[in-house]
Scaffold this active site. Sequence first.
Site, PDB file in Angstrom:
ATOM      1  CG  ASP A   1      -6.444   5.913  11.718  1.00  0.00           C
ATOM      2  OD1 ASP A   1      -5.287   5.705  12.091  1.00  0.00           O
ATOM      3  OD2 ASP A   1      -7.079   5.171  10.952  1.00  0.00           O
TER       4      ASP A   1
ATOM      5  CG  ASP B   1      -1.231   5.515  10.461  1.00  0.00           C
ATOM      6  OD1 ASP B   1      -1.726   4.501   9.952  1.00  0.00           O
ATOM      7  OD2 ASP B   1      -0.413   6.260   9.865  1.00  0.00           O
TER       8      ASP B   1
ATOM      9  CG  HIS C   1      -7.664   1.163   5.789  1.00  0.00           C
ATOM     10  ND1 HIS C   1      -7.507   0.717   7.090  1.00  0.00           N
ATOM     11  CD2 HIS C   1      -6.636   2.010   5.568  1.00  0.00           C
ATOM     12  CE1 HIS C   1      -6.444   1.275   7.618  1.00  0.00           C
ATOM     13  NE2 HIS C   1      -5.891   2.066   6.710  1.00  0.00           N
ATOM     14  CG  ASP C   2      -3.667  -0.366   5.235  1.00  0.00           C
ATOM     15  OD1 ASP C   2      -3.859   0.530   4.389  1.00  0.00           O
ATOM     16  OD2 ASP C   2      -3.281  -0.128   6.390  1.00  0.00           O
TER      17      ASP C   2
ATOM     18  CD  GLU D   1      -0.863   0.317  10.720  1.00  0.00           C
ATOM     19  OE1 GLU D   1      -0.995  -0.196   9.610  1.00  0.00           O
ATOM     20  OE2 GLU D   1      -0.217   1.376  10.878  1.00  0.00           O
TER      21      GLU D   1
HETATM   22  C1  NOJ Z   1      -1.110   2.669   7.880  1.00  0.00           C
HETATM   23  C2  NOJ Z   1      -2.457   2.928   7.300  1.00  0.00           C
HETATM   24  O1  NOJ Z   1      -3.312   1.889   7.688  1.00  0.00           O
HETATM   25  C3  NOJ Z   1      -2.277   3.019   5.812  1.00  0.00           C
HETATM   26  O2  NOJ Z   1      -3.509   3.045   5.132  1.00  0.00           O
HETATM   27  C4  NOJ Z   1      -1.455   4.238   5.506  1.00  0.00           C
HETATM   28  O3  NOJ Z   1      -1.165   4.276   4.137  1.00  0.00           O
HETATM   29  C5  NOJ Z   1      -0.137   4.217   6.282  1.00  0.00           C
HETATM   30  N1  NOJ Z   1      -0.286   3.815   7.643  1.00  0.00           N
HETATM   31  C6  NOJ Z   1       0.474   5.583   6.280  1.00  0.00           C
HETATM   32  O4  NOJ Z   1      -0.209   6.422   7.166  1.00  0.00           O
END
Ligand code: NOJ
Length: 552
Positions: free
Chosen positions: A98, A200, A335-336, A257
């Site tokens: 990441d 990210d 994870h989000d 992402e």
């Molecule tokens: C995306 C990540 O997947 C997330 O978990 C994070 O909180 C934000 N970017 C900030 O880095």
Amino acid sequence: MSTISVADRIIYQIYPKSFKDSDHDGIGDLKGITQKLAYLKELGINTIWLNPIYVSPQIDNGYDVADYYQIDEKLGTLADFDELVAKAHALGLEIILDFVLNHTSEKHPWFQAALHDKESEFRNCYLFHKGKDGGPPNNWGSFFGGSVWQQDPLDADNYYFHLFAKEMPDLNWAEPKVRVEMLKIAKFWLDHGVDGFRLDAFIHIAKADFEQDMLTSSDKPQIAEMFYANLPQVRTYLQEFISQLRQLKPDIFILGEAASADIDLAVDYTTPADKSCDTVVTFRYFAEDKSQVEPDLPQIGQPVKLDIPSFKYNMLEWQKRLEGVSYPTLYWSNHDMPRILSRFAPPKEHSACAKMLATLMYLQRGIPCIYYGEELGLMSQTLPTLKAFEDPQIIDFANKARAKGWSENEILESASQAHKMAARLPMPFDETAYQGFSTVEPWKYSKVLQKTNIAKQESDQKSPLNYYRQLLRLKHQELFIKGRFILENTSSKLYVYRRISKNKQALVICNLSADEQSYPCGDLTKVLLGQNAKVLGQKVQLASYGAIVLER
Ligand code: NOJ
């Protein structure tokens, strides 16, 4: 040189703190991952994506990086990382990291210098701006609630910008020093053998004119993506950054992402001529059915169902529009977000749903991205306290829900079904205490243990784990990598598609409902994989949540 082409990639996402603890502190670590490489190899994946492993105060579980050149001590050391890479490579597995490039931690030395000295050479590496009418520069809202602006301790009429937590100040990509440093960090990790990066939040690295407010009648800060997501300048920065990385490592794998990107942006970000991202992850596949959401309570604490017809439409659009351009990512969870089964499966149908959803998703055209534990059919788990969510927005939800008469249990259960944190719990390996993840209580924990684990599923031929193994073997076949994709026009209870190459064809039929379904299969009657489904003459009969893959 990588031996894995973009189209061949099967990614397994590891949330390192929750995968395997090797040093008995309740926190997963790099050595733990190394111990489990053989398991991952046997699963059939070939690429491992690690959520952030750098030194971090862990305000946002590692996405707040204080030192990009060191491993967080709770996760291990650089030597552990080198060992992980070497052992992974020896098994033919590649590692992508990441890469957090939109912001740093407030504890990063650059931000510390910028915060404490207005003349610091690092001040312009962040986004400081003068306030307006005794308040912040504008009314833009942070993704983590409240304003994107935080007061500068050196000057009450000055603010710095943070799209996420206030402890995560955004970098100023217009400043050359930032771009040079990000490249230096990436090169450092390439020298340590990484095979690619997951970029990210890259879509946010350019911002609009800070003097422009969002139009609203509310006096609260407003999410204002048009001013801080997917601005044209993002592509310029991105192209410059990635093209320089590709000069060093031509086959580097870049997974961007792009949470809010629509299909047009996905085409832009992955156009081969730009040599930019290989693929992007959008959150737009998963259209939400909010019919069961209470409108006067914050949505963050309430589960939403999948809106199947819209989901099908979105998938079709991404499948077809990227043909000849790039490969979409294929995923159900990360994870989000809450784990997909918690949003989809009725209580008694976990196992069938897990297998059906995997069949539906991963044999399409694209790059599977499997969230750790998904291969066991894991659900989100109920967190024991509100504090465990580490999210002020959940406290707000709880206060409002209490005022409406919800019990504490109802609040915890609802929030756990809806919130990302309940999808980040330890991987269950066996029946021992703490399920083989650790020998001590894990950093994040549910009193309600997972009902399943790897050991149990290894010995059950019908388990989701063994089904995933077969499915991923199929996915490596040329037909499922390169074949054309055609989605059949069916009722929303069915998801049916064909993969077609010059002399082969496969038909994938999935029942998204608890009702029996049938579907004509013509002369495609040879079963490659399936569950809760059988061929009867030239028809397939599917029981609840059945799935089947057929060829001639
Ligand atoms: C995306 C990540 O997947 C997330 O978990 C994070 O909180 C934000 N970017 C900030 O880095």
